[in-house]
Design an enzyme around this catalytic site. Structure first.
Site, PDB file in Angstrom:
ATOM      1  N   THR A 195      -6.660   9.585  27.143  1.00 57.71           N
ATOM      2  CA  THR A 195      -7.967   9.813  27.761  1.00 57.71           C
ATOM      3  C   THR A 195      -8.772  10.737  26.872  1.00 57.71           C
ATOM      4  O   THR A 195      -8.249  11.747  26.384  1.00 57.71           O
ATOM      5  CB  THR A 195      -7.834  10.424  29.165  1.00 57.71           C
ATOM      6  OG1 THR A 195      -9.120  10.881  29.610  1.00 57.71           O
ATOM      7  CG2 THR A 195      -6.869  11.603  29.199  1.00 57.71           C
TER       8      THR A 195
ATOM      9  N   ARG B 184      -9.754  -1.677  36.277  1.00 58.63           N
ATOM     10  CA  ARG B 184      -9.353  -0.905  37.451  1.00 58.63           C
ATOM     11  C   ARG B 184      -9.005  -1.880  38.568  1.00 58.63           C
ATOM     12  O   ARG B 184      -9.601  -2.950  38.685  1.00 58.63           O
ATOM     13  CB  ARG B 184     -10.477   0.038  37.879  1.00 58.63           C
ATOM     14  CG  ARG B 184     -10.894   0.972  36.735  1.00 58.63           C
ATOM     15  CD  ARG B 184     -11.815   2.075  37.203  1.00 58.63           C
ATOM     16  NE  ARG B 184     -12.321   2.850  36.074  1.00 58.63           N
ATOM     17  CZ  ARG B 184     -11.665   3.840  35.488  1.00 58.63           C
ATOM     18  NH1 ARG B 184     -10.455   4.176  35.922  1.00 58.63           N
ATOM     19  NH2 ARG B 184     -12.182   4.488  34.471  1.00 58.63           N
TER      20      ARG B 184
ATOM     21  N   ASP C 128      -7.696  16.150  29.652  1.00 59.25           N
ATOM     22  CA  ASP C 128      -7.519  16.983  30.841  1.00 59.25           C
ATOM     23  C   ASP C 128      -6.170  16.775  31.535  1.00 59.25           C
ATOM     24  O   ASP C 128      -5.980  17.218  32.668  1.00 59.25           O
ATOM     25  CB  ASP C 128      -8.646  16.718  31.847  1.00 59.25           C
ATOM     26  CG  ASP C 128      -8.715  15.257  32.279  1.00 59.25           C
ATOM     27  OD1 ASP C 128      -8.011  14.414  31.683  1.00 59.25           O
ATOM     28  OD2 ASP C 128      -9.479  14.951  33.212  1.00 59.25           O
TER      29      ASP C 128
ATOM     30  N   ASP D 196      -4.610  10.024  34.515  1.00 57.47           N
ATOM     31  CA  ASP D 196      -4.000  10.467  35.765  1.00 57.47           C
ATOM     32  C   ASP D 196      -3.791   9.318  36.748  1.00 57.47           C
ATOM     33  O   ASP D 196      -2.715   9.179  37.336  1.00 57.47           O
ATOM     34  CB  ASP D 196      -4.874  11.554  36.403  1.00 57.47           C
ATOM     35  CG  ASP D 196      -4.234  12.159  37.649  1.00 57.47           C
ATOM     36  OD1 ASP D 196      -3.352  13.016  37.487  1.00 57.47           O
ATOM     37  OD2 ASP D 196      -4.607  11.759  38.768  1.00 57.47           O
TER      38      ASP D 196
ATOM     39  N   GLY E 282      -9.853   4.203  31.729  1.00 58.71           N
ATOM     40  CA  GLY E 282     -10.844   4.188  30.662  1.00 58.71           C
ATOM     41  C   GLY E 282     -10.199   4.022  29.298  1.00 58.71           C
ATOM     42  O   GLY E 282      -9.126   4.568  29.035  1.00 58.71           O
TER      43      GLY E 282
ATOM     44  N   ASP F 132     -10.892  12.734  27.724  1.00 58.39           N
ATOM     45  CA  ASP F 132     -11.214  13.985  28.414  1.00 58.39           C
ATOM     46  C   ASP F 132     -10.233  15.115  28.114  1.00 58.39           C
ATOM     47  O   ASP F 132     -10.539  16.285  28.383  1.00 58.39           O
ATOM     48  CB  ASP F 132     -11.258  13.766  29.928  1.00 58.39           C
ATOM     49  CG  ASP F 132     -12.459  12.947  30.362  1.00 58.39           C
ATOM     50  OD1 ASP F 132     -13.514  13.073  29.709  1.00 58.39           O
ATOM     51  OD2 ASP F 132     -12.349  12.181  31.333  1.00 58.39           O
TER      52      ASP F 132
ATOM     53  N   LYS G 116     -34.902  31.575  14.706  1.00 53.72           N
ATOM     54  CA  LYS G 116     -34.223  30.283  14.647  1.00 53.72           C
ATOM     55  C   LYS G 116     -35.253  29.160  14.725  1.00 53.72           C
ATOM     56  O   LYS G 116     -36.199  29.218  15.515  1.00 53.72           O
ATOM     57  CB  LYS G 116     -33.216  30.148  15.795  1.00 53.72           C
ATOM     58  CG  LYS G 116     -32.051  31.108  15.706  1.00 53.72           C
ATOM     59  CD  LYS G 116     -30.881  30.662  16.572  1.00 53.72           C
ATOM     60  CE  LYS G 116     -30.246  29.429  15.970  1.00 53.72           C
ATOM     61  NZ  LYS G 116     -28.947  29.121  16.605  1.00 53.72           N
TER      62      LYS G 116
ATOM     63  N   GLY H 212     -17.657  13.919  30.351  1.00 50.84           N
ATOM     64  CA  GLY H 212     -16.859  14.983  30.964  1.00 50.84           C
ATOM     65  C   GLY H 212     -17.301  15.196  32.392  1.00 50.84           C
ATOM     66  O   GLY H 212     -17.958  16.173  32.717  1.00 50.84           O
ATOM     67  N   ARG H 213     -16.953  14.231  33.256  1.00 50.78           N
ATOM     68  CA  ARG H 213     -17.392  14.307  34.649  1.00 50.78           C
ATOM     69  C   ARG H 213     -16.753  15.483  35.372  1.00 50.78           C
ATOM     70  O   ARG H 213     -17.396  16.186  36.141  1.00 50.78           O
ATOM     71  CB  ARG H 213     -17.040  13.001  35.362  1.00 50.78           C
ATOM     72  CG  ARG H 213     -17.693  12.858  36.743  1.00 50.78           C
ATOM     73  CD  ARG H 213     -17.349  11.512  37.347  1.00 50.78           C
ATOM     74  NE  ARG H 213     -17.648  10.420  36.440  1.00 50.78           N
ATOM     75  CZ  ARG H 213     -17.145   9.192  36.558  1.00 50.78           C
ATOM     76  NH1 ARG H 213     -16.311   8.918  37.533  1.00 50.78           N
ATOM     77  NH2 ARG H 213     -17.472   8.247  35.700  1.00 50.78           N
TER      78      ARG H 213
END
Length: 323
Positions: free
Chosen positions: A128, A75, A132, A106, A14, A130, A216, A173-174
């Site tokens: 990435t 990909r 992660d 990754d 990505g 993410d 609120k 954020g899968r």
């Protein structure tokens, strides 16, 4: 070990804001160390197809501020096979490429490790949104993606307050909730739904009602896509509360845009360091990370298959501040 004199640079997986800055840095640092640099278009698919372009100092000018990747990315299922890997290696050697900078996540790192094992030293640069990747404090693109979300949050708050509505914002954020947590914490969300730390809808509704009872005028709920559909969350809230609830899915807008100063600097440091590791040390099978603001190198075997965990204290803080 013979000195590497020609390196390739590719972006894979990505796209992420800052990839172009990393390419630019790898190219210019490589040239400053006396090497030739070749760009590989369309990631590993382009490596298999031999889609190479010579990169000089001028060819990477005026790209540091651009989002996406000018080398493009794709990909490649074929690269996952031994035949595809052999073809990629053959094409690289045919072009005289002796080392490779791989900018991605990754899956991209798995390819870099495999090429290193086959005799082509490759160094990974973590890019990435993410955030992660295990073994680095930050990944390229994360800060920009969070700021894109934060900009949307602030705009949504304006209309949510005006109409006294509940808004559900679905972000990317899968498998990782880093974007949702950072954007939600910085944007003051009332609830943040993360794949790593599920929150029952009953608790979401309880927090929502508690805020309304306190006066609120609006509520903002952030949902990482890995939790489920933001539209489904919105439907359940409407059914359980009767509140006027709207849903917004940011989607791929989070991947685009010029990198923030933080991402541009991080990418420049990482790209340059990757070229140095290949050309000065002649080593592959490594990735570049940042730890306590210092560049570090780690073996790819130590990070593959491991995901950077979200600190419990950040989740707890977000919940405390949203009372």
């Amino acid at each position: 070990m013979p000195k590497i004199r020609k390196i390739g640079v590719l972006t894979s997986g990505g796209d992420a804001p800052g990839m172009n800055a990393a390419v630019r840095a790898a190219v210019r640092r490589g040239i400053s160390l006396g090497a030739e640099v070749v760009g590989v278009r369309r990631g590993y698919a382009g490596l298999i197809a031999g889609e190479f372009v010579d990169l000089g100092v001028s060819s990477v000018g005026d790209i540091i501020h651009r989002g996406g990747t000018f080398l493009q990315t794709a990909r490649s299922d074929h690269f996952l096979t031994p035949e595809g890997q052999a073809q990629a290696l053959a094409k690289a050697r045919e072009a005289g490429i002796e080392g490779l900078v791989v900018i991605g996540g990754d899956g991209s790192f798995r390819g870099a490790l495999r090429l290193t094992e086959l005799g082509l030293p490759a160094v990974g640069v973590p890019a990435t949104i993410d955030n992660d990747i295990y073994g680095t404090d930050l990944t390229i693109g994360f800060d920009t993606a969070v700021n894109t979300c934060l900009d949307a949050i602030r705009k949504i708050r304006d209309t949510a307050t005006s109409h006294e509505r509940t808004f559900v914002l679905e972000v990317m954020g899968r498998h990782s909730g880093w974007i949702a947590l950072a954007a939600g914490l910085a944007g003051g969300a009332e609830s943040i739904l993360l794949p790593e730390r599920p929150m029952p809808m009953e608790e979401v509704v309880t927090r929502l009602k508690r805020g309304v009872e306190r006066g609120k005028r609006h509520t903002l709920i952030i949902v990482a896509e890995g939790v489920g559909s933001g539209f489904e969350v919105g439907r359940q809230i409407r059914e359980m509360t009767g509140y006027d609830t709207r849903v917004m899915v940011l989607g791929h807008i989070q991947r685009g845009g010029s990198p923030t100063a933080l991402d541009a600097m991080l990418a420049s440091r990482m790209g340059a360091k990757a070229a140095e590791v290949l050309l000065e040390e002649g080593r592959g099978g490594l990735f570049i990370g940042v730890e306590n603001e210092q560049m570090v190198t780690r073996p790819l075997e130590q990070v593959l298959g491991r995901r950077k965990e979200i600190p419990d204290e950040l989740v707890d803080l977000a919940e405390i501040l949203a009372i």
